[in-house]
Write a protein that holds these residues in place. Sequence first.
Motif, PDB file in Angstrom:
ATOM      1  N   ALA A  15     -88.416  39.214 -56.627  1.00  0.00           N
ATOM      2  CA  ALA A  15     -87.809  40.204 -57.521  1.00  0.00           C
ATOM      3  C   ALA A  15     -88.852  40.943 -58.344  1.00  0.00           C
ATOM      4  CB  ALA A  15     -86.799  39.520 -58.446  1.00  0.00           C
ATOM      5  N   GLY A  16     -90.035  40.351 -58.487  1.00  0.00           N
ATOM      6  CA  GLY A  16     -91.096  41.012 -59.237  1.00  0.00           C
ATOM      7  C   GLY A  16     -91.596  42.282 -58.580  1.00  0.00           C
ATOM      8  N   ASP A  17     -91.228  42.500 -57.317  1.00  0.00           N
ATOM      9  CA  ASP A  17     -91.652  43.718 -56.624  1.00  0.00           C
ATOM     10  C   ASP A  17     -90.749  44.910 -56.931  1.00  0.00           C
ATOM     11  OD1 ASP A  17     -93.752  42.375 -55.414  1.00  0.00           O
ATOM     12  OD2 ASP A  17     -92.559  41.807 -53.659  1.00  0.00           O
ATOM     13  N   ALA A  18     -89.694  44.698 -57.689  1.00  0.00           N
ATOM     14  CA  ALA A  18     -88.784  45.803 -58.029  1.00  0.00           C
ATOM     15  C   ALA A  18     -89.517  46.829 -58.885  1.00  0.00           C
ATOM     16  CB  ALA A  18     -87.565  45.278 -58.773  1.00  0.00           C
ATOM     17  N   SER A  19     -89.344  48.089 -58.551  1.00  0.00           N
ATOM     18  CA  SER A  19     -90.026  49.147 -59.287  1.00  0.00           C
ATOM     19  C   SER A  19     -89.247  49.525 -60.545  1.00  0.00           C
ATOM     20  CB  SER A  19     -90.181  50.388 -58.402  1.00  0.00           C
ATOM     21  OG  SER A  19     -88.916  50.996 -58.176  1.00  0.00           O
ATOM     22  N   ALA A  25     -82.513  53.364 -61.752  1.00  0.00           N
ATOM     23  CA  ALA A  25     -81.422  53.830 -60.900  1.00  0.00           C
ATOM     24  C   ALA A  25     -80.212  52.900 -60.986  1.00  0.00           C
ATOM     25  CB  ALA A  25     -81.899  53.945 -59.457  1.00  0.00           C
ATOM     26  N   LEU A  26     -80.454  51.600 -60.946  1.00  0.00           N
ATOM     27  CA  LEU A  26     -79.335  50.655 -60.984  1.00  0.00           C
ATOM     28  C   LEU A  26     -78.608  50.700 -62.322  1.00  0.00           C
ATOM     29  CD1 LEU A  26     -80.838  47.519 -59.183  1.00  0.00           C
ATOM     30  CD2 LEU A  26     -79.296  49.265 -58.256  1.00  0.00           C
ATOM     31  N   SER A  27     -79.350  50.904 -63.388  1.00  0.00           N
ATOM     32  CA  SER A  27     -78.721  50.920 -64.712  1.00  0.00           C
ATOM     33  C   SER A  27     -78.083  52.267 -65.046  1.00  0.00           C
ATOM     34  CB  SER A  27     -79.749  50.558 -65.791  1.00  0.00           C
ATOM     35  OG  SER A  27     -80.794  51.522 -65.834  1.00  0.00           O
ATOM     36  N   GLY A  28     -78.537  53.342 -64.381  1.00  0.00           N
ATOM     37  CA  GLY A  28     -78.051  54.668 -64.744  1.00  0.00           C
ATOM     38  C   GLY A  28     -77.105  55.318 -63.762  1.00  0.00           C
ATOM     39  N   ARG A  38     -72.157  41.544 -53.620  1.00  0.00           N
ATOM     40  CA  ARG A  38     -72.481  40.277 -54.272  1.00  0.00           C
ATOM     41  C   ARG A  38     -73.992  40.114 -54.401  1.00  0.00           C
ATOM     42  NH1 ARG A  38     -69.281  36.529 -50.190  1.00  0.00           N
ATOM     43  NH2 ARG A  38     -70.354  38.057 -48.867  1.00  0.00           N
ATOM     44  N   ARG A  39     -74.725  40.498 -53.369  1.00  0.00           N
ATOM     45  CA  ARG A  39     -76.181  40.407 -53.447  1.00  0.00           C
ATOM     46  C   ARG A  39     -76.738  41.411 -54.452  1.00  0.00           C
ATOM     47  NH1 ARG A  39     -79.048  39.049 -47.658  1.00  0.00           N
ATOM     48  NH2 ARG A  39     -77.688  37.307 -47.056  1.00  0.00           N
ATOM     49  N   LEU A  40     -76.097  42.557 -54.547  1.00  0.00           N
ATOM     50  CA  LEU A  40     -76.525  43.553 -55.520  1.00  0.00           C
ATOM     51  C   LEU A  40     -76.354  43.020 -56.938  1.00  0.00           C
ATOM     52  CD1 LEU A  40     -75.524  46.063 -57.510  1.00  0.00           C
ATOM     53  CD2 LEU A  40     -77.638  46.265 -56.218  1.00  0.00           C
ATOM     54  N   ARG A  41     -75.226  42.371 -57.197  1.00  0.00           N
ATOM     55  CA  ARG A  41     -75.002  41.785 -58.524  1.00  0.00           C
ATOM     56  C   ARG A  41     -76.032  40.696 -58.813  1.00  0.00           C
ATOM     57  NH1 ARG A  41     -69.459  42.102 -56.793  1.00  0.00           N
ATOM     58  NH2 ARG A  41     -68.308  43.701 -57.972  1.00  0.00           N
ATOM     59  N   ASP A  42     -76.367  39.903 -57.805  1.00  0.00           N
ATOM     60  CA  ASP A  42     -77.365  38.856 -57.992  1.00  0.00           C
ATOM     61  C   ASP A  42     -78.733  39.456 -58.276  1.00  0.00           C
ATOM     62  OD1 ASP A  42     -78.298  36.005 -57.755  1.00  0.00           O
ATOM     63  OD2 ASP A  42     -79.459  36.885 -56.117  1.00  0.00           O
ATOM     64  N   LEU A  43     -79.095  40.526 -57.567  1.00  0.00           N
ATOM     65  CA  LEU A  43     -80.368  41.196 -57.821  1.00  0.00           C
ATOM     66  C   LEU A  43     -80.409  41.744 -59.240  1.00  0.00           C
ATOM     67  CD1 LEU A  43     -83.101  42.370 -56.927  1.00  0.00           C
ATOM     68  CD2 LEU A  43     -81.861  44.368 -56.068  1.00  0.00           C
ATOM     69  N   ALA A  44     -79.318  42.383 -59.664  1.00  0.00           N
ATOM     70  CA  ALA A  44     -79.274  42.933 -61.017  1.00  0.00           C
ATOM     71  C   ALA A  44     -79.451  41.825 -62.059  1.00  0.00           C
ATOM     72  CB  ALA A  44     -77.947  43.664 -61.231  1.00  0.00           C
ATOM     73  N   ARG A  46     -81.111  38.990 -61.620  1.00  0.00           N
ATOM     74  CA  ARG A  46     -82.505  38.549 -61.607  1.00  0.00           C
ATOM     75  C   ARG A  46     -83.430  39.564 -62.261  1.00  0.00           C
ATOM     76  NH1 ARG A  46     -84.396  37.910 -56.179  1.00  0.00           N
ATOM     77  NH2 ARG A  46     -82.551  38.942 -55.340  1.00  0.00           N
ATOM     78  N   LEU A  47     -83.032  40.830 -62.200  1.00  0.00           N
ATOM     79  CA  LEU A  47     -83.841  41.879 -62.825  1.00  0.00           C
ATOM     80  C   LEU A  47     -83.471  42.107 -64.288  1.00  0.00           C
ATOM     81  CD1 LEU A  47     -83.858  44.591 -59.982  1.00  0.00           C
ATOM     82  CD2 LEU A  47     -85.589  42.861 -60.485  1.00  0.00           C
ATOM     83  N   ASP A  48     -82.429  41.395 -64.728  1.00  0.00           N
ATOM     84  CA  ASP A  48     -81.922  41.565 -66.086  1.00  0.00           C
ATOM     85  C   ASP A  48     -81.534  43.026 -66.340  1.00  0.00           C
ATOM     86  OD1 ASP A  48     -81.113  40.717 -68.591  1.00  0.00           O
ATOM     87  OD2 ASP A  48     -83.082  41.042 -69.513  1.00  0.00           O
ATOM     88  N   VAL A  49     -80.842  43.602 -65.344  1.00  0.00           N
ATOM     89  CA  VAL A  49     -80.381  44.985 -65.425  1.00  0.00           C
ATOM     90  C   VAL A  49     -78.855  44.993 -65.482  1.00  0.00           C
ATOM     91  CG1 VAL A  49     -80.188  47.164 -64.166  1.00  0.00           C
ATOM     92  CG2 VAL A  49     -82.370  45.951 -64.225  1.00  0.00           C
ATOM     93  N   SER A  50     -78.310  45.763 -66.407  1.00  0.00           N
ATOM     94  CA  SER A  50     -76.861  45.893 -66.513  1.00  0.00           C
ATOM     95  C   SER A  50     -76.390  47.044 -65.632  1.00  0.00           C
ATOM     96  CB  SER A  50     -76.461  46.149 -67.975  1.00  0.00           C
ATOM     97  OG  SER A  50     -75.067  46.370 -68.071  1.00  0.00           O
ATOM     98  N   VAL A  51     -75.551  46.735 -64.653  1.00  0.00           N
ATOM     99  CA  VAL A  51     -75.033  47.749 -63.740  1.00  0.00           C
ATOM    100  C   VAL A  51     -73.599  48.077 -64.140  1.00  0.00           C
ATOM    101  CG1 VAL A  51     -74.490  48.323 -61.343  1.00  0.00           C
ATOM    102  CG2 VAL A  51     -76.506  46.926 -61.862  1.00  0.00           C
ATOM    103  N   THR A  52     -73.412  49.287 -64.623  1.00  0.00           N
ATOM    104  CA  THR A  52     -72.069  49.729 -65.037  1.00  0.00           C
ATOM    105  C   THR A  52     -71.440  50.646 -63.992  1.00  0.00           C
ATOM    106  OG1 THR A  52     -73.006  51.611 -66.242  1.00  0.00           O
ATOM    107  CG2 THR A  52     -72.682  49.554 -67.476  1.00  0.00           C
ATOM    108  N   ALA A  53     -72.174  50.941 -62.938  1.00  0.00           N
ATOM    109  CA  ALA A  53     -71.701  51.858 -61.902  1.00  0.00           C
ATOM    110  C   ALA A  53     -70.550  51.246 -61.115  1.00  0.00           C
ATOM    111  CB  ALA A  53     -72.841  52.188 -60.942  1.00  0.00           C
ATOM    112  N   GLU A  54     -69.795  52.116 -60.456  1.00  0.00           N
ATOM    113  CA  GLU A  54     -68.806  51.662 -59.485  1.00  0.00           C
ATOM    114  C   GLU A  54     -69.554  51.144 -58.269  1.00  0.00           C
ATOM    115  OE1 GLU A  54     -65.214  53.454 -56.648  1.00  0.00           O
ATOM    116  OE2 GLU A  54     -66.184  54.739 -58.151  1.00  0.00           O
TER     117      GLU A  54
END
Length: 279
Positions: A15-19, A25-28, A38-44, A46-54
């Motif tokens: 996950a440290g390779d995330a730019s 992009a994921l947060s906005g 489900r994998r997208l939610r898990d990635l978010a 691990r990145l400590d990113v809040s995803v509010t998108a549909e």
Amino acid sequence: MTGRLTLAATPIGNAGDASARLREALSGADVVAAEDTRRLRDLARRLDVSVTAELIAVHDHNERDRADDLVARAQSGQWVVVVSDAGMPTVSDPGFRVVEAAARAHVTVEVLPGPSAVLTALALSGLPTDRFCFEGFLPRKDGERARALTALATEPRTMVFFEAPHRVAATLAAMADAWGSDRPAAVSRELTKTYEETRRGTVGELASWADAGVKGEIVITVAGRAAQAPTVESLVDEALSRVAEGERAKDVVADLATTAGVPRRELYNAVLAARGDRQ
């Protein structure tokens, strides 16, 4: 009103390779089209990113049906981000149909580059990287796989394949049958993860190693067919063709012999003998 349509590369393991751009992009985004939500939610997480998108699931089985809708959303002003489970969308993953639909609609697509299993394995392989091709997954059925490998027998470029761990041994054995057991290759598994490993050797050696079982996500990299050194016999037809077009036999032989590194006299005698046989 035009929004944005973005293809975003995701980490292939670490996950440290995330730019920073992926995080943004994921947060906005207004919409995130993910191969597996489900994998997208898990990635978010691990990145400590809040995803509010549909979140919309877009995978091999439904991408064609959903591509136009995603493009329409971008046209209406939404920021649509397309991600795969790992690596770059469109590379053996969903995304191509979306880009295809965007091109038809003249909608601009932007790319957030990042991790790639193909390029990572290629760099680790120790094989030539100046020219290569990506072949994805080979057919599962033995006969179809054999035909696919036969078609690649004369491919001069380094080849990169994805493979399921339980089929690695059979695939390497099939490569040895099709191309010879001495073809140089490498098997990379669990790239960027804790147990990352790359094994190098011939396809025959790697097939024997894989017999014991291989775990993890696999990339197989194989050298292309080595260039065959020209022989006197292989140059005769080219020489005769040039002579037939009006060049002097001695000039043609001198040129070909120098370029190919074959004995001039031997090539000249072979050309004369062939001309005599064909008259």
